[in-house]
Design a protein around this motif. Sequence first.
Motif: not given
Length: 115
Positions: A97, A52-53, A73, A30-33
């Motif tokens: 990633t 994207s995030s 997520s 959820a926080l990474a591309t």
Amino acid sequence: QVTLVESGGGLVQAGGSLRLSCAASRISVALATMDWFRQVPGKQREVVATLSSGGFSNYSASVNGRFTISRDSAKNTAYLQMNSLKPEDTGVYYCHTSIWKADYWGQGTQVNVSP
């Protein structure tokens, strides 16, 4: 150590569908591309989809309108839904990633689309 594990590849007839999964550990999808790449023999690995995030997605021209990248997520997993598959979609699909300029790749999953 960040790990990405792909699954879901296989053999499908043209026009069929597959869903690839990329289970991540030590990062939050959820926080990474997150990206999906495809490689065919004799050619460079190419990006086919990016998420994207912030939730923005982007696709290569060859798959736009047929593939959808998404993430769950709760399961910390990214997905690539592939519809209307064509023989030219055949290849090894890799989840990717990049964190703090370090690249992380899964082991790849083979997709074969028969005519």
